[in-house]
Motif scaffolding. Structure first.
Motif, short mmCIF file in Angstrom:
data_model
loop_
_atom_site.label_atom_id
_atom_site.label_comp_id
_atom_site.label_asym_id
_atom_site.label_seq_id
_atom_site.Cartn_x
_atom_site.Cartn_y
_atom_site.Cartn_z
N LEU A 188 0.80 -1.22 0.00
CA LEU A 188 0.00 0.00 0.00
C LEU A 188 0.84 1.28 0.00
O LEU A 188 0.53 2.21 -0.76
N PRO A 189 1.90 1.39 0.83
CA PRO A 189 2.70 2.62 0.78
C PRO A 189 3.28 2.91 -0.60
O PRO A 189 3.29 4.06 -1.05
N ALA A 190 3.74 1.86 -1.31
CA ALA A 190 4.29 2.06 -2.65
C ALA A 190 3.21 2.54 -3.61
O ALA A 190 3.44 3.44 -4.43
N ILE A 191 2.03 1.95 -3.52
CA ILE A 191 0.91 2.36 -4.37
C ILE A 191 0.55 3.83 -4.12
O ILE A 191 0.33 4.61 -5.04
N LEU A 192 0.51 4.20 -2.83
CA LEU A 192 0.16 5.57 -2.47
C LEU A 192 1.21 6.57 -2.98
O LEU A 192 0.87 7.67 -3.44
N MET A 193 2.49 6.19 -2.91
CA MET A 193 3.54 7.08 -3.41
C MET A 193 3.43 7.27 -4.92
O MET A 193 3.62 8.38 -5.44
N ALA A 194 3.11 6.20 -5.64
CA ALA A 194 2.94 6.30 -7.08
C ALA A 194 1.76 7.19 -7.43
O ALA A 194 1.85 8.06 -8.32
N LEU A 195 0.64 7.00 -6.74
CA LEU A 195 -0.54 7.82 -6.99
C LEU A 195 -0.29 9.29 -6.63
O LEU A 195 -0.73 10.20 -7.34
N ALA A 196 0.43 9.52 -5.52
CA ALA A 196 0.75 10.89 -5.13
C ALA A 196 1.64 11.57 -6.17
O ALA A 196 1.45 12.75 -6.50
N THR A 197 2.59 10.82 -6.71
CA THR A 197 3.46 11.36 -7.76
C THR A 197 2.65 11.76 -8.98
O THR A 197 2.83 12.85 -9.55
N MET A 198 1.74 10.88 -9.40
CA MET A 198 0.90 11.18 -10.55
C MET A 198 0.05 12.42 -10.30
O MET A 198 -0.07 13.30 -11.17
N GLY A 199 -0.52 12.51 -9.10
CA GLY A 199 -1.35 13.66 -8.78
C GLY A 199 -0.57 14.97 -8.79
O GLY A 199 -1.03 15.98 -9.32
N LEU A 200 0.64 14.95 -8.22
CA LEU A 200 1.47 16.16 -8.17
C LEU A 200 1.88 16.61 -9.57
O LEU A 200 1.82 17.80 -9.89
N LEU A 239 6.56 21.11 -12.00
CA LEU A 239 7.22 20.54 -10.83
C LEU A 239 8.41 19.68 -11.27
O LEU A 239 8.25 18.75 -12.06
N PRO A 240 9.63 19.98 -10.79
CA PRO A 240 10.81 19.21 -11.22
C PRO A 240 10.71 17.75 -10.77
O PRO A 240 10.44 17.48 -9.59
N GLU A 241 10.94 16.85 -11.70
CA GLU A 241 10.87 15.43 -11.36
C GLU A 241 11.96 15.04 -10.37
O GLU A 241 11.77 14.13 -9.56
N LEU A 242 13.11 15.72 -10.44
CA LEU A 242 14.21 15.40 -9.55
C LEU A 242 13.82 15.61 -8.09
O LEU A 242 14.25 14.85 -7.21
N SER A 243 13.01 16.64 -7.81
CA SER A 243 12.58 16.88 -6.43
C SER A 243 11.70 15.74 -5.93
O SER A 243 11.77 15.34 -4.76
N ILE A 244 10.86 15.21 -6.80
CA ILE A 244 10.02 14.07 -6.43
C ILE A 244 10.87 12.84 -6.18
O ILE A 244 10.65 12.10 -5.21
N ILE A 245 11.87 12.61 -7.05
CA ILE A 245 12.76 11.47 -6.88
C ILE A 245 13.49 11.55 -5.53
O ILE A 245 13.59 10.56 -4.80
N GLY A 246 14.00 12.75 -5.21
CA GLY A 246 14.70 12.93 -3.95
C GLY A 246 13.80 12.68 -2.75
O GLY A 246 14.19 12.00 -1.78
N GLY A 247 12.59 13.23 -2.78
CA GLY A 247 11.66 13.00 -1.69
C GLY A 247 11.29 11.54 -1.54
O GLY A 247 11.18 11.01 -0.42
N ALA A 248 11.11 10.86 -2.66
CA ALA A 248 10.75 9.44 -2.62
C ALA A 248 11.89 8.60 -2.05
O ALA A 248 11.66 7.62 -1.33
N ALA A 249 13.14 8.96 -2.37
CA ALA A 249 14.29 8.24 -1.83
C ALA A 249 14.34 8.33 -0.32
O ALA A 249 14.55 7.33 0.39
N VAL A 250 14.15 9.54 0.20
CA VAL A 250 14.15 9.75 1.66
C VAL A 250 13.00 8.98 2.30
O VAL A 250 13.17 8.32 3.34
N LEU A 251 11.83 9.05 1.68
CA LEU A 251 10.67 8.36 2.22
C LEU A 251 10.88 6.84 2.22
O LEU A 251 10.48 6.15 3.16
N GLY A 252 11.53 6.34 1.18
CA GLY A 252 11.82 4.91 1.13
C GLY A 252 12.73 4.47 2.26
O GLY A 252 12.50 3.42 2.88
#
Length: 381
Positions: free
Chosen positions: A342-354, A361-374
């Motif tokens: 579920l957390p992975a699904i939610l992160m993917a959906l949140a990325t799509m929504g953003l 919105l820079p994709e690199l900022s999303i990648i960085g945030g996702a790495a920290v969250l992981g």
């Protein structure tokens, strides 16, 4: 007559150097980014040239994103443009992958990388899903036949977990016959796309570098589709046939390719490094990308000559639609493997929504945030 370029070769090389350094998400995201940046935003490349590049990249074996980049470099600047763009696109990820290989060998594994990949992988699914959505709406539009061909290609790719060359070619033929019924039949167009294999057979010996060169030249010459399509071929060779890597090492190699920017097929450099150090990485990368380069540059003049003919344009459009469908199917394949909870699904959906809500919105900022969250989810939660 080709209009003069509205950009310099230096500007194009700098763009691909940046894309190779910061472009995450594999083939679907990279080809979508090229369309968005070069066709829509900057208008350096026409829609027709982009479609020709996509069609040629699908017809010829090798990694899709790298071949498209090479072709776009060729459009206005010929061999020099293709060569410099190819180097600029591949070199950043090669350097990163070799550096990670060095760290991997000295630390004996990458558990921290797997934790980072958990978050980044989920975000990447969202990035490539949005990129594929935009590319699909632009390419297919309201074309009913196009949607049928797109759907067939997407479903086939999702089910078979690989791109079917006969389906891509068949889509081009069907689109051609329906949209521009021929008054005559031309033969020979496309016959120049014969596979090119560097003459390595006679040079192979007991040297591990020659074995690497021969194996990866075959991978670059005979594997059709996106960079993702090369993964099963590599697994069968480096794990099952030669035993160069363990199962876990191979999975780590794929993970490295996915969490680094640039073409996914750069995983060959990581594999080469694990097998034979820095020389192995260089040999594996060169042997894989040289056929890709040649199979893009050699047919390019014929594609440019015939590409404006109505029948050829319809054939190219049909292939392009099927190619985009295959990319959409690849997104489904990746999502099945990456969105495991579920957390992975939610992160993917949140990325799509953003990305849908905030276009810039820079994709690199999303990648960085996702790495920290992981990392937090794996080591703190």
């Amino acid at each position: 007559m080709k209009l003069p370029a509205s950009y310099s070769l230096g500007e194009l090389v700098r763009y691909f150097l940046r894309l190779g350094t910061l472009g995450f998400g594999g083939p679907p995201a990279l080809v979508s980014a090229m369309h968005r940046d070069l066709v829509v935003d900057r208008q350096w490349i026409t829609e027709a040239d982009y479609r020709e590049g996509m069609a040629l990249a699908q017809l010829a074996p090798g990694p899709l994103a790298a071949q498209l980049a090479i072709y776009l470099g060729y459009v206005h600047y010929g061999i020099w443009g293709a060569t410099l763009v190819g180097i600029a696109f591949v070199m950043p990820s090669f350097i990163m992958v070799v550096a990670l290989g060095w760290v991997y060998v000295r630390l004996g594994g990458l558990p921290w990388m797997q934790a980072i990949f958990y978050g980044i992988g989920a975000a990447v699914i969202g990035i490539i899903a949005i990129g594929t959505y935009k590319l699909t709406t632009k390419t297919v539009g309201t074309d009913q036949l196009g949607w049928v061909l797109f759907g067939l290609s997407a479903v086939a790719t999702a089910v078979m977990e690989s791109e079917l060359l006969w389906l891509v070619l068949g889509s081009g033929v069907i689109y051609w016959l329906v949209k521009t019924p021929p008054h005559f039949i031309r033969t020979g167009i496309g016959s120049s796309f014969a596979p090119f294999l560097p003459p390595l057979e006679g040079l192979a010996s007991d040297s591990i570098l020659w074995k690497l060169a021969l194996f990866f030249a075959k991978a670059g010459t005979f594997v059709f589709g996106s960079g993702l399509a090369i993964v099963p071929f590599l697994y069968g060779g480096v794990v099952k046939e030669y035993g160069w890597l363990t199962e876990q090492q191979f999975l780590d190699a794929v993970a490295v390719a996915m969490i680094t920017p640039g073409p996914v097929v750069i995983t060959v450099a990581f594999i080469g490094y694990l097998v034979a150090g820095f020389p192995g990485a260089c040999v594996a990368a060169l042997a894989t990308f040289l056929p890709c380069y040649l199979l893009t540059v050699l047919p390019a003049p014929y594609f440019k000559r015939w590409g404006k003919h109505p029948g050829v344009k319809s054939f190219v459009n049909g292939i392009t639609i099927a190619a985009v469908g295959a990319i959409a199917g690849a997104v489904v394949v990746l999502a099945r493997r990456q969105l495991v909870d579920l957390p992975a699904i939610l992160m993917a959906l949140a990325t799509m929504g953003l990305l849908y809500r905030f276009k810039k919105l820079p994709e690199l900022s999303i990648i960085g945030g996702a790495a920290v969250l992981g990392l937090l989810l794996r080591y703190v939660a």
